[in-house]
Design an enzyme around this catalytic site. Structure first.
Site, short mmCIF file in Angstrom:
data_model
loop_
_atom_site.label_atom_id
_atom_site.label_comp_id
_atom_site.label_asym_id
_atom_site.label_seq_id
_atom_site.Cartn_x
_atom_site.Cartn_y
_atom_site.Cartn_z
N GLU A 128 0.83 -1.21 0.00
CA GLU A 128 0.00 0.00 0.00
C GLU A 128 0.86 1.25 0.00
O GLU A 128 0.55 2.23 -0.69
CB GLU A 128 -0.93 0.01 1.22
N THR B 140 -3.47 2.92 5.51
CA THR B 140 -4.80 2.68 6.09
C THR B 140 -4.80 1.62 7.18
O THR B 140 -5.70 1.59 8.00
CB THR B 140 -5.81 2.25 5.01
N SER C 36 0.63 -9.58 7.33
CA SER C 36 -0.54 -8.71 7.45
C SER C 36 -0.24 -7.60 8.44
O SER C 36 -0.10 -7.84 9.64
CB SER C 36 -1.76 -9.51 7.90
N SER C 37 -0.15 -6.37 7.95
CA SER C 37 0.16 -5.24 8.82
C SER C 37 -0.88 -5.07 9.91
O SER C 37 -0.54 -4.91 11.09
CB SER C 37 0.25 -3.96 7.99
#
Length: 311
Positions: free
Chosen positions: A126, A164, A222-223
């Protein structure tokens, strides 16, 4: 032993939309459908779609000319978009609408003549995509130390946007440091943050207050899942990230009569239920009925691209 589930948890609207897009692209165009990067950060989801004909690639060079390619929920740079167009690829954009909103904010700030800062983690898809959406230099800031190291005049006209999968709590200290050092800096409105990130972090904080151990079900890359584990740990309880039921260490349960379970925004509920079932097998005492905490009920949904909408 008591298992307590956080609410909300699991899929957010952007993830649901992205998976739907790949499934509908397969139904409409047939296999293979190429996907640029993992559609979402969860190996179970990726493997399931791969078994149905999705082909995941890390570079557009791996996609045959004129093939169908889906851009992942994390978004892509303008360079990738232009390369796809030049190759004659049939593109379908699964970028989360909230990520697209960040792209628009970044572009607007640059048009205003401001130097752009991106608050996020280096290398995350992202972040790479957002920084590549503007035709100007972008400074990546991941910590307060990064703020102090910025070689910019204190009176510079600056603006920031955020990844985000970071919540208000994640970014508060960095934004505070930016505001303190650079008086002429602006950022997006508070209501521009990702609702799912904030809701899940608030929920896991409430969960941690009632349990002896927290398990976050999610992928290692996965952040938002990693942030959930960090939030629980900061609340003072042992917290572990597990990709599925096979990664539970029985030793964790010996002094944890109350186990809290939550999951990242790209984690299927099926994996959560498998973890709950495994806890019942691994613990020497029988489980009391599983409890789900009250929390925000999310009813957000995003429209599919027009080319995939049902007639």
């Amino acid at each position: 032993m008591q298992v307590i589930l956080a609410q909300p948890r699991g899929f957010c609207a952007g993830v649901t939309r992205a998976i739907d897009i790949v499934e509908r692209a397969l139904a409409r165009h047939g296999a293979p459908v190429h996907v640029f990067h993992e559609i979402v950060h969860n190996q179970w989801v990726v493997d399931d779609l791969r078994s149905r004909g999705a082909v995941f690639v890390q570079a557009l060079d791996a996609v045959p000319d004129h093939a169908v390619v889906v851009f992942s929920a994390h978004g892509v740079s303008r360079q990738v978009m232009n390369q796809a167009q030049a190759r004659g690829l049939r593109t379908i954009d699964a970028t989360c609408p909230l990520v697209s909103k960040v792209h628009q904010q970044a572009q607007r700030f640059v048009r205003q003549g401001r130097t752009l800062l991106m608050i996020g983690h280096a290398g995350h898809e992202e972040v790479v995509g957002t920084m590549g959406q503007v035709d100007a230099p972008v400074h990546l800031v991941s910590s307060i130390d990064d703020v102090q190291a910025l070689a910019l005049p204190v009176d510079a006209a600056l603006a920031y946007v955020t990844q985000t999968t970071l919540s208000l709590d994640d970014t508060r200290a960095i934004i505070g440091a930016l505001l303190a050092r650079f008086p002429d800096i602006v950022g997006p409105e508070v209501d521009g943050i990702c609702y799912a990130t904030q809701n899940r972090q608030v929920a896991v904080r409430a969960l941690a207050a009632q349990v002896d151990l927290v398990l976050v079900v999610g992928a290692r890359n996965s952040s938002n899942s990693n942030r959930l584990r960090e939030v629980a740990a900061r609340a003072g309880v042992p917290a572990y990230l597990v990709q599925d039921e096979h990664e539970i260490d029985p030793a964790w349960l010996r002094t944890a009569p109350r186990v809290g379970v939550t999951s990242g925004a790209s984690t299927p509920e099926l994996l959560v239920q498998r973890v709950v079932a495994a806890l019942g097998v691994l613990h020497p005492d029988p489980l009391t009925p599983v409890v789900q905490l009250p929390g925000v009920r999310e009813d957000v949904s995003f429209r599919l691209p027009a080319e995939l909408a049902l007639p």
